[in-house]
Design a protein around this motif. Sequence first.
Motif, PDB file in Angstrom:
ATOM      1  N   LYS A  50       0.839  -1.202   0.000  1.00  0.00           N
ATOM      2  CA  LYS A  50       0.000   0.000   0.000  1.00  0.00           C
ATOM      3  C   LYS A  50       0.882   1.265   0.000  1.00  0.00           C
ATOM      4  CE  LYS A  50      -2.490   1.388   3.646  1.00  0.00           C
ATOM      5  NZ  LYS A  50      -3.472   1.323   4.726  1.00  0.00           N
ATOM      6  N   ASP A  68       5.677  -2.720  12.236  1.00  0.00           N
ATOM      7  CA  ASP A  68       4.443  -2.598  13.028  1.00  0.00           C
ATOM      8  C   ASP A  68       4.891  -2.077  14.383  1.00  0.00           C
ATOM      9  OD1 ASP A  68       2.275  -2.910  14.708  1.00  0.00           O
ATOM     10  OD2 ASP A  68       1.681  -4.847  13.884  1.00  0.00           O
ATOM     11  N   VAL A  69       4.620  -0.810  14.658  1.00  0.00           N
ATOM     12  CA  VAL A  69       5.169  -0.206  15.880  1.00  0.00           C
ATOM     13  C   VAL A  69       4.556  -0.791  17.156  1.00  0.00           C
ATOM     14  CG1 VAL A  69       5.870   1.981  14.797  1.00  0.00           C
ATOM     15  CG2 VAL A  69       3.601   1.802  15.854  1.00  0.00           C
ATOM     16  N   ALA A  70       3.410  -1.482  17.004  1.00  0.00           N
ATOM     17  CA  ALA A  70       2.764  -2.058  18.190  1.00  0.00           C
ATOM     18  C   ALA A  70       3.273  -3.472  18.487  1.00  0.00           C
ATOM     19  CB  ALA A  70       1.248  -2.080  17.980  1.00  0.00           C
ATOM     20  N   ALA A  93       3.151   7.198  13.461  1.00  0.00           N
ATOM     21  CA  ALA A  93       2.067   6.195  13.454  1.00  0.00           C
ATOM     22  C   ALA A  93       1.197   6.351  14.691  1.00  0.00           C
ATOM     23  CB  ALA A  93       2.670   4.792  13.412  1.00  0.00           C
TER      24      ALA A  93
HETATM   25  N1  LIG Z   1      -5.519  14.018  12.399  1.00  0.00           N
HETATM   26  C1  LIG Z   1      -5.503  14.696  13.515  1.00  0.00           C
HETATM   27  O1  LIG Z   1      -6.337  15.594  13.739  1.00  0.00           O
HETATM   28  C2  LIG Z   1      -4.473  14.452  14.559  1.00  0.00           C
HETATM   29  C3  LIG Z   1      -4.492  15.246  15.702  1.00  0.00           C
HETATM   30  C4  LIG Z   1      -3.542  15.038  16.683  1.00  0.00           C
HETATM   31  C5  LIG Z   1      -2.595  14.062  16.510  1.00  0.00           C
HETATM   32  N2  LIG Z   1      -2.608  13.289  15.386  1.00  0.00           N
HETATM   33  C6  LIG Z   1      -1.595  12.246  15.276  1.00  0.00           C
HETATM   34  O2  LIG Z   1      -1.013  12.264  13.990  1.00  0.00           O
HETATM   35  C7  LIG Z   1      -0.509  10.960  13.683  1.00  0.00           C
HETATM   36  C8  LIG Z   1      -0.976  10.584  12.289  1.00  0.00           C
HETATM   37  O3  LIG Z   1      -2.384  10.478  12.311  1.00  0.00           O
HETATM   38  P1  LIG Z   1      -3.301  10.737  11.019  1.00  0.00           P
HETATM   39  O4  LIG Z   1      -4.241  11.799  11.363  1.00  0.00           O
HETATM   40  O5  LIG Z   1      -2.474  10.827   9.822  1.00  0.00           O
HETATM   41  O6  LIG Z   1      -4.149   9.371  11.028  1.00  0.00           O
HETATM   42  P2  LIG Z   1      -4.369   8.266   9.923  1.00  0.00           P
HETATM   43  O7  LIG Z   1      -4.682   8.874   8.610  1.00  0.00           O
HETATM   44  O8  LIG Z   1      -5.348   7.301  10.520  1.00  0.00           O
HETATM   45  O9  LIG Z   1      -2.925   7.584   9.797  1.00  0.00           O
HETATM   46  C9  LIG Z   1      -2.411   6.805  10.844  1.00  0.00           C
HETATM   47  C10 LIG Z   1      -1.199   6.068  10.318  1.00  0.00           C
HETATM   48  O10 LIG Z   1      -0.665   5.288  11.394  1.00  0.00           O
HETATM   49  C11 LIG Z   1      -0.394   3.990  10.884  1.00  0.00           C
HETATM   50  N3  LIG Z   1      -0.407   2.973  11.925  1.00  0.00           N
HETATM   51  C12 LIG Z   1      -1.395   2.666  12.801  1.00  0.00           C
HETATM   52  N4  LIG Z   1      -1.028   1.642  13.573  1.00  0.00           N
HETATM   53  C13 LIG Z   1       0.236   1.289  13.189  1.00  0.00           C
HETATM   54  C14 LIG Z   1       1.163   0.313  13.616  1.00  0.00           C
HETATM   55  N5  LIG Z   1       0.871  -0.559  14.597  1.00  0.00           N
HETATM   56  N6  LIG Z   1       2.359   0.247  13.000  1.00  0.00           N
HETATM   57  C15 LIG Z   1       2.675   1.098  11.987  1.00  0.00           C
HETATM   58  N7  LIG Z   1       1.833   2.036  11.527  1.00  0.00           N
HETATM   59  C16 LIG Z   1       0.627   2.124  12.125  1.00  0.00           C
HETATM   60  C17 LIG Z   1      -1.483   3.746   9.848  1.00  0.00           C
HETATM   61  O11 LIG Z   1      -1.077   2.700   9.013  1.00  0.00           O
HETATM   62  P3  LIG Z   1      -2.102   1.623   8.362  1.00  0.00           P
HETATM   63  O12 LIG Z   1      -2.408   2.174   6.993  1.00  0.00           O
HETATM   64  O13 LIG Z   1      -1.308   0.353   8.348  1.00  0.00           O
HETATM   65  O14 LIG Z   1      -3.308   1.546   9.241  1.00  0.00           O
HETATM   66  C18 LIG Z   1      -1.537   5.099   9.180  1.00  0.00           C
HETATM   67  O15 LIG Z   1      -0.549   5.207   8.192  1.00  0.00           O
HETATM   68  C19 LIG Z   1      -1.011  10.041  14.791  1.00  0.00           C
HETATM   69  O16 LIG Z   1       0.007   9.845  15.737  1.00  0.00           O
HETATM   70  C20 LIG Z   1      -2.140  10.842  15.420  1.00  0.00           C
HETATM   71  O17 LIG Z   1      -2.384  10.501  16.761  1.00  0.00           O
HETATM   72  C21 LIG Z   1      -3.516  13.462  14.402  1.00  0.00           C
END
Ligand SMILES: NC(=O)c1ccc[n+]([C@@H]2O[C@H](COP(=O)([O-])OP(=O)(O)OC[C@H]3O[C@@H](n4cnc5c(N)ncnc54)[C@H](OP(=O)(O)O)[C@@H]3O)[C@@H](O)[C@H]2O)c1
Length: 286
Positions: A50, A68-70, A93
Amino acid sequence: MTKWTANDLPDLNGRTVVITGAGRGLGLITARELARAGAHVVLGVRDTDKARRAVVSLPGAFDIRTLDVADLSSVRAFADSWSRDLDILINNAGVMDIPAARTVDGLDQQTATNYTGPFLLTNLLLEHVTDRVVHVTSQLHRQGKIDLKDLDWRTRKYNGMSVYEASKLAVVLFSLELQRRLSATGSEVRSVLASPGIARTSLAAHSRSNVINRFKFLTNAPELGALSVLYAATQDVPGNSYIGPDGLGGLRGYPALRRQGKAGLDTAMAGDLWKATTELVGAVAR
Ligand SMILES: NC(=O)c1ccc[n+]([C@@H]2O[C@H](COP(=O)([O-])OP(=O)(O)OC[C@H]3O[C@@H](n4cnc5c(N)ncnc54)[C@H](OP(=O)(O)O)[C@@H]3O)[C@@H](O)[C@H]2O)c1
């Protein structure tokens, strides 16, 4: 005053960046812009196909690796395979408000993704880091409550949002203690925090509380949300800076030096949390 944008990124030729979870969302935008500025960008992702599809038509140098960070063994394998200088590590992530689940290591899935796994990854890669570690946190860290006796949500009642808030506060405290340790050894490596405000990604799509959709009028376009991460990764800011949007409540706008919540500046708690986390993940040095 002019606002900082991705067009203000410095020339990053010759620099190597690792960014976790960058196959979509803010991570992908951040990876795209860093590569456009010349960096060699390594995407640590669960689904390599992907991620490859996501970057295939983008200009710049990308390397896609499984992470996989978890999953602590995945984190250890990623770190073990790293042998060169790493200028910038971006712990991006994350998951938000997911149902209770345990990882293969028996850890809380949400905490492991947002905090515990990145804690281990950072420690294992630290000897290679030449410039900085960026931790992507959230304004919601201000509501976070950490229970050192139950860091991994075994006895407390699981609530998806409370776990998210606690994990993001843990990230802020991790940065504080990491910076203290780096400074104590005379290292010039910096630990920097980035908060995207609220950006319209799929982060909370499944969430009952769905703060992102509920407060749509307050939100940032994803491109703007990623700017805080890009700024934190490349600008000359003091160690343990908190970079977030300059608008009301730090929820939207352009990146600026903001301030983390008071609980995120508790040095005693940060030290205790480090110890408790080390007990949870095992050896943090190679
Ligand atoms: N969007 C907001 O408003 C917001 C606000 C505050 C903080 N954040 C932070 O910004 C960061 C990015 O979030 P986002 O908004 O871009 O969300 P998102 O579109 O849902 O993206 C999350 C990313 O994290 C990856 N991920 C989840 N679990 C993982 C794992 N175990 N190992 C490796 N990768 C993993 C996902 O990969 P998969 O495709 O494999 O699922 C995806 O690429 C996060 O830390 C989030 O908490 C976002």
